[in-house]
Design an enzyme around this catalytic site. Structure first.
Site, short mmCIF file in Angstrom:
data_model
loop_
_atom_site.label_atom_id
_atom_site.label_comp_id
_atom_site.label_asym_id
_atom_site.label_seq_id
_atom_site.Cartn_x
_atom_site.Cartn_y
_atom_site.Cartn_z
N ARG A 53 0.79 -1.22 0.00
CA ARG A 53 0.00 0.00 0.00
C ARG A 53 0.83 1.28 0.00
O ARG A 53 0.44 2.30 0.56
CB ARG A 53 -0.99 0.01 1.17
N SER A 91 -11.21 1.03 1.93
CA SER A 91 -10.55 0.46 3.12
C SER A 91 -9.87 1.57 3.90
O SER A 91 -9.07 2.33 3.35
CB SER A 91 -9.52 -0.58 2.71
N GLU A 149 -4.85 3.82 5.82
CA GLU A 149 -4.67 3.62 4.39
C GLU A 149 -5.24 4.83 3.64
O GLU A 149 -4.71 5.24 2.60
CB GLU A 149 -5.37 2.34 3.93
#
Length: 306
Positions: free
Chosen positions: A179, A228, A298
């Site tokens: 990520r 998310s 995130e």
């Protein structure tokens, strides 16, 4: 909240600029959460050369941010000082296939790249069908879903630096990790090339349907959400930790932890950026207290808190 209007000074310093400059432009409607204050300046470049010219002439003391479709972003209520750059789909959204390669502008939706690949019988990019963002965001955060990540298919990316210099980054240059990428955060990506493998059309379409079905049955995709919220800790799932900490359905103001998937925060209708960020921090604190594990955001958060 309003900022001093600096657009006249920028226009004077950039006589050959072709893109659009807007002062104190609301950003709430540009994000999926539908929250946040204004940008001091919102700049929409006409093309890559226009972007490079703008960045070269932009005073160093003015911060610059880039936003895509705002699917993984909280804009804070105090707004964003400096310049917010938004690459338009018209100038940066083209996608096309060449053999087993897909070329895409960074304003192209991930989903569109998956569709372009499928139409050319290129497999391996079906996972992009389930990611609600643009290619620019996918490059910056190594976006992934359903067991695949951007790093698995990227050949190279192009971008423009804060000094207006154009750069090309190989897959290795991107320094992808989970990520995230290791490229200088000031680089604004403008295009990318991806390689898949020629496959049977029915196989590709079946895989895309699986990806879409998973999203529709497991995620609150019809809500005002940002995708998310937290990265999965090594060997664990963020949603399981959040659920175990008793946070499913938790509310702060108009923000709520989704009952459907508790790694998603949603704006139930009247949330502020502060509500959503406070809810996220409350979840982080409860998970840390319950499991000893620290969750990391995130979703990107930019701007001035209020």
């Amino acid at each position: 909240m309003t900022f001093p209007d600096i657009t006249p000074d920028l226009k004077t310093a950039m006589p050959d600029l072709r893109g659009r400059l807007l002062a104190n432009q609301s950003l709430a409607e540009l994000t999926w959460f539908r929250v946040g204050g204004p940008a001091q300046v919102l700049f929409t470049p006409s093309d890559e050369d226009d972007l490079a010219y703008f960045l070269k002439k932009l005073p160093n003391e003015l911060p610059a941010y880039v936003v895509g479709v705002g699917s993984n972003l909280i804009v804070r209520d105090g707004g964003i000082p400096g310049v917010v750059i938004r690459l338009s789909p018209r100038a940066f959204g083209e996608t096309r296939a060449d053999g087993d390669v897909v070329i895409a502008g960074t304003a192209a939706l991930d989903k569109r790249v998956a569709e372009t690949a499928a139409s050319a019988t290129i497999g391996g990019m079906e996972f992009l069908f389930g990611i609600p963002g643009t290619i620019g965001g996918a490059l910056r955060m190594n976006a992934g879903a359903n067991g695949s990540e951007t790093k698995d298919v990227l050949i190279e990316a192009t971008g423009v630096g804060r000094d207006g210099t154009k750069h090309v980054f190989s897959n290795a240059d991107m320094k992808f990790v989970y990520r995230n990428s290791g490229v200088d955060p000031s680089i604004i990506f403008t295009s990318a090339r991806f390689r898949g493998a020629i496959a049977a059309p029915e196989t590709i379409r079946a895989r895309m349907e699986e990806v879409q079905n998973h999203r529709e049955t497991a995620q609150p995709i019809r809500e005002k959400t940002g995708g998310s919220t937290f990265k999965n800790p090594p060997g664990n799932s963020a949603w399981k930790l959040i659920d175990a900490a008793g946070c499913r359905g938790l509310r702060v103001g108009g923000a709520q932890v989704s009952e459907m998937h508790c790694n998603f925060l949603i704006n139930t209708g009247n949330a502020t950026g502060h509500d959503i960020e406070t809810l996220g921090e409350t979840v982080r604190a409860r998970v840390k207290e319950n499991s000893g594990i620290e969750l990391h955001w995130e979703i990107k958060r930019i701007g001035i808190p209020t």
